[in-house]
Design a protein around this motif. Structure first.
Motif, mmCIF file in Angstrom:
data_model
loop_
_atom_site.group_PDB
_atom_site.id
_atom_site.type_symbol
_atom_site.label_atom_id
_atom_site.label_comp_id
_atom_site.label_asym_id
_atom_site.label_seq_id
_atom_site.Cartn_x
_atom_site.Cartn_y
_atom_site.Cartn_z
ATOM 1 N N GLY A 99 -1.780 -5.781 -15.538
ATOM 2 C CA GLY A 99 -0.363 -5.489 -15.757
ATOM 3 C C GLY A 99 0.322 -4.711 -14.657
ATOM 4 N N GLY B 231 1.183 -5.480 -11.668
ATOM 5 C CA GLY B 231 2.247 -6.209 -10.984
ATOM 6 C C GLY B 231 3.571 -6.116 -11.712
ATOM 7 N N LEU B 232 3.520 -6.077 -13.048
ATOM 8 C CA LEU B 232 4.739 -5.941 -13.847
ATOM 9 C C LEU B 232 5.378 -4.574 -13.672
ATOM 10 C CD1 LEU B 232 3.465 -7.642 -17.132
ATOM 11 C CD2 LEU B 232 4.924 -8.640 -15.343
ATOM 12 N N ARG B 233 4.584 -3.613 -13.205
ATOM 13 C CA ARG B 233 5.097 -2.254 -12.970
ATOM 14 C C ARG B 233 5.373 -2.010 -11.495
ATOM 15 N NH1 ARG B 233 1.984 2.236 -15.772
ATOM 16 N NH2 ARG B 233 3.930 3.274 -15.308
ATOM 17 N N ASP C 271 4.505 -8.589 -3.280
ATOM 18 C CA ASP C 271 3.404 -8.813 -4.219
ATOM 19 C C ASP C 271 2.128 -9.226 -3.491
ATOM 20 O OD1 ASP C 271 4.754 -8.143 -6.589
ATOM 21 O OD2 ASP C 271 5.591 -10.149 -6.772
#
Length: 199
Positions: free
Chosen positions: A12, A14-16, A75
Protein backbone atom coordinates in the motif's frame (compact mmCIF):
# COMPACT_ATOMS: atom_id res chain seq x y z
CA UNK A 1 5.66 -15.23 8.42
CA UNK A 2 7.75 -12.49 10.04
CA UNK A 3 9.28 -11.60 6.68
CA UNK A 4 5.84 -11.37 5.05
CA UNK A 5 4.56 -9.22 7.92
CA UNK A 6 7.57 -6.90 7.75
CA UNK A 7 7.17 -6.31 4.01
CA UNK A 8 3.34 -6.31 3.85
CA UNK A 9 3.16 -2.47 3.95
CA UNK A 10 4.88 -2.47 0.55
CA UNK A 11 1.49 -3.35 -0.97
CA UNK A 12 0.00 0.00 0.00
CA UNK A 13 2.92 2.39 0.17
CA UNK A 14 2.45 3.52 -3.42
CA UNK A 15 -1.03 4.75 -2.51
CA UNK A 16 0.61 6.90 0.16
CA UNK A 17 3.05 8.45 -2.29
CA UNK A 18 6.05 6.32 -1.21
CA UNK A 19 6.26 8.41 1.98
CA UNK A 20 9.77 9.73 2.70
CA UNK A 21 11.10 9.01 -0.77
CA UNK A 22 9.46 12.27 -1.79
CA UNK A 23 12.23 14.21 -0.03
CA UNK A 24 15.01 12.29 -1.78
CA UNK A 25 13.35 12.58 -5.19
CA UNK A 26 12.77 16.31 -4.76
CA UNK A 27 16.35 16.80 -3.61
CA UNK A 28 17.65 14.97 -6.67
CA UNK A 29 15.46 17.10 -8.92
CA UNK A 30 16.59 20.34 -7.24
CA UNK A 31 20.30 19.46 -7.13
CA UNK A 32 22.63 22.08 -8.59
CA UNK A 33 20.14 24.84 -7.75
CA UNK A 34 19.91 27.10 -4.71
CA UNK A 35 16.38 25.78 -4.16
CA UNK A 36 17.87 22.59 -2.67
CA UNK A 37 18.88 24.58 0.41
CA UNK A 38 15.43 26.16 0.79
CA UNK A 39 12.75 24.25 2.70
CA UNK A 40 9.93 26.29 1.08
CA UNK A 41 11.34 25.51 -2.38
CA UNK A 42 11.50 21.77 -1.63
CA UNK A 43 7.93 21.83 -0.33
CA UNK A 44 6.80 23.86 -3.37
CA UNK A 45 8.36 21.26 -5.68
CA UNK A 46 6.59 18.47 -3.82
CA UNK A 47 3.26 20.28 -3.93
CA UNK A 48 3.63 21.08 -7.64
CA UNK A 49 4.24 17.41 -8.42
CA UNK A 50 1.60 15.96 -6.08
CA UNK A 51 4.17 14.36 -3.78
CA UNK A 52 3.92 13.92 -0.01
CA UNK A 53 5.29 16.90 1.89
CA UNK A 54 8.48 15.60 3.45
CA UNK A 55 11.36 17.95 4.36
CA UNK A 56 14.88 17.35 3.09
CA UNK A 57 16.99 17.07 6.27
CA UNK A 58 20.19 15.48 4.94
CA UNK A 59 23.45 17.18 3.99
CA UNK A 60 23.07 18.84 0.59
CA UNK A 61 25.73 16.66 -1.04
CA UNK A 62 23.63 13.53 -0.58
CA UNK A 63 21.12 14.94 -3.06
CA UNK A 64 23.63 14.19 -5.83
CA UNK A 65 23.11 10.47 -5.24
CA UNK A 66 19.43 10.92 -6.10
CA UNK A 67 19.85 12.94 -9.31
CA UNK A 68 19.54 9.81 -11.52
CA UNK A 69 16.35 8.85 -9.68
CA UNK A 70 14.86 12.24 -10.57
CA UNK A 71 15.24 11.42 -14.27
CA UNK A 72 12.70 8.59 -13.88
CA UNK A 73 8.95 8.82 -13.32
CA UNK A 74 8.32 9.10 -9.58
CA UNK A 75 6.69 5.70 -9.00
CA UNK A 76 9.39 3.92 -11.00
CA UNK A 77 12.13 5.74 -9.09
CA UNK A 78 10.52 4.82 -5.77
CA UNK A 79 10.24 1.15 -6.72
CA UNK A 80 13.88 1.16 -7.86
CA UNK A 81 14.88 2.68 -4.53
CA UNK A 82 13.03 -0.07 -2.62
CA UNK A 83 14.75 -2.74 -4.74
CA UNK A 84 18.20 -1.21 -4.21
CA UNK A 85 17.60 -0.86 -0.49
CA UNK A 86 16.50 -4.49 -0.26
CA UNK A 87 19.69 -5.41 -2.11
CA UNK A 88 21.85 -3.45 0.32
CA UNK A 89 20.10 -5.13 3.25
CA UNK A 90 20.83 -8.53 1.71
CA UNK A 91 24.47 -7.65 1.08
CA UNK A 92 24.86 -6.38 4.66
CA UNK A 93 23.46 -9.68 5.95
CA UNK A 94 25.68 -11.70 3.58
CA UNK A 95 28.81 -9.90 4.85
CA UNK A 96 27.72 -9.57 8.46
CA UNK A 97 26.44 -13.10 9.08
CA UNK A 98 29.84 -14.85 9.04
CA UNK A 99 31.44 -11.85 10.75
CA UNK A 100 29.18 -12.34 13.77
CA UNK A 101 29.05 -16.15 13.62
CA UNK A 102 25.58 -16.40 12.08
CA UNK A 103 24.90 -18.68 9.10
CA UNK A 104 24.21 -16.57 6.04
CA UNK A 105 20.73 -18.00 5.48
CA UNK A 106 19.73 -16.99 9.02
CA UNK A 107 21.32 -13.57 8.66
CA UNK A 108 19.36 -13.01 5.44
CA UNK A 109 16.13 -14.22 7.04
CA UNK A 110 16.79 -12.03 10.06
CA UNK A 111 17.47 -8.84 8.14
CA UNK A 112 14.35 -9.26 6.00
CA UNK A 113 12.22 -10.09 9.07
CA UNK A 114 13.59 -7.05 10.93
CA UNK A 115 10.63 -4.67 10.73
CA UNK A 116 12.63 -1.40 11.19
CA UNK A 117 14.89 -2.29 8.25
CA UNK A 118 11.90 -3.21 6.08
CA UNK A 119 10.08 -0.03 7.11
CA UNK A 120 13.09 2.08 6.18
CA UNK A 121 13.37 0.50 2.75
CA UNK A 122 9.62 0.60 2.07
CA UNK A 123 9.23 4.22 3.15
CA UNK A 124 12.02 5.42 0.87
CA UNK A 125 14.81 5.88 3.40
CA UNK A 126 18.42 4.76 2.88
CA UNK A 127 18.49 2.39 5.85
CA UNK A 128 19.99 -0.47 3.87
CA UNK A 129 22.87 1.66 2.60
CA UNK A 130 23.68 2.86 6.11
CA UNK A 131 23.56 -0.70 7.47
CA UNK A 132 25.83 -1.91 4.66
CA UNK A 133 28.38 0.80 5.43
CA UNK A 134 28.32 -0.01 9.17
CA UNK A 135 28.68 -3.75 8.59
CA UNK A 136 31.33 -3.17 5.94
CA UNK A 137 33.29 -1.08 8.42
CA UNK A 138 33.11 -3.84 11.02
CA UNK A 139 34.30 -6.35 8.41
CA UNK A 140 37.22 -4.10 7.42
CA UNK A 141 38.23 -3.49 11.04
CA UNK A 142 38.10 -7.21 11.81
CA UNK A 143 40.54 -7.77 8.94
CA UNK A 144 42.77 -4.83 9.96
CA UNK A 145 42.10 -2.92 6.75
CA UNK A 146 42.02 0.52 8.30
CA UNK A 147 42.07 2.38 4.97
CA UNK A 148 38.93 0.53 3.81
CA UNK A 149 37.27 1.18 7.16
CA UNK A 150 38.17 4.85 6.68
CA UNK A 151 36.55 4.90 3.23
CA UNK A 152 33.36 3.31 4.57
CA UNK A 153 33.14 5.55 7.66
CA UNK A 154 33.88 8.57 5.48
CA UNK A 155 31.08 7.56 3.12
CA UNK A 156 28.78 7.15 6.13
CA UNK A 157 29.53 10.70 7.28
CA UNK A 158 26.22 11.80 5.73
CA UNK A 159 24.84 10.28 8.96
CA UNK A 160 27.23 11.71 11.56
CA UNK A 161 25.38 9.98 14.41
CA UNK A 162 26.62 6.68 12.94
CA UNK A 163 30.01 7.79 11.60
CA UNK A 164 31.33 9.60 14.69
CA UNK A 165 31.20 6.56 17.03
CA UNK A 166 32.95 4.44 14.41
CA UNK A 167 35.61 7.10 13.91
CA UNK A 168 35.98 7.19 17.69
CA UNK A 169 36.51 3.43 17.75
CA UNK A 170 39.18 3.82 15.09
CA UNK A 171 40.92 6.51 17.16
CA UNK A 172 40.71 4.29 20.25
CA UNK A 173 42.50 1.55 18.31
CA UNK A 174 45.09 3.97 16.92
CA UNK A 175 44.10 3.50 13.28
CA UNK A 176 45.44 6.88 12.19
CA UNK A 177 45.72 6.10 8.48
CA UNK A 178 42.06 5.12 8.41
CA UNK A 179 41.13 8.26 10.34
CA UNK A 180 43.04 10.36 7.82
CA UNK A 181 40.87 8.81 5.09
CA UNK A 182 37.75 9.65 7.12
CA UNK A 183 38.86 13.28 7.49
CA UNK A 184 39.57 13.49 3.75
CA UNK A 185 36.14 12.13 2.89
CA UNK A 186 34.45 14.51 5.31
CA UNK A 187 36.14 17.22 3.26
CA UNK A 188 34.67 15.66 0.11
CA UNK A 189 31.23 15.72 1.76
CA UNK A 190 31.75 19.42 2.45
CA UNK A 191 32.72 20.12 -1.17
CA UNK A 192 29.71 18.16 -2.45
CA UNK A 193 27.58 20.16 -0.04
CA UNK A 194 28.83 23.35 -1.70
CA UNK A 195 28.33 22.01 -5.23
CA UNK A 196 24.88 20.46 -4.72
CA UNK A 197 22.99 23.70 -4.02
CA UNK A 198 24.60 25.38 -7.01
CA UNK A 199 27.93 26.46 -5.52
Amino acid sequence: AAIAAAWLPLLGVGLRGWLDFSAFYAAGALAFTSELASLPAVVAYQQAHGLPITPWVYPAGLALLYVPFSWLPYDMAAMLNVALEAGTLALAAWIGGPLFGIPRRWALAGVFAWAPAAAGAISGQNTGLALLLVVGTAWALARRRSWLAGVLVGALAYKPQLAVPQAGAMAWRGLWRGLAVVVGLVGVHYLLGVIAPGG
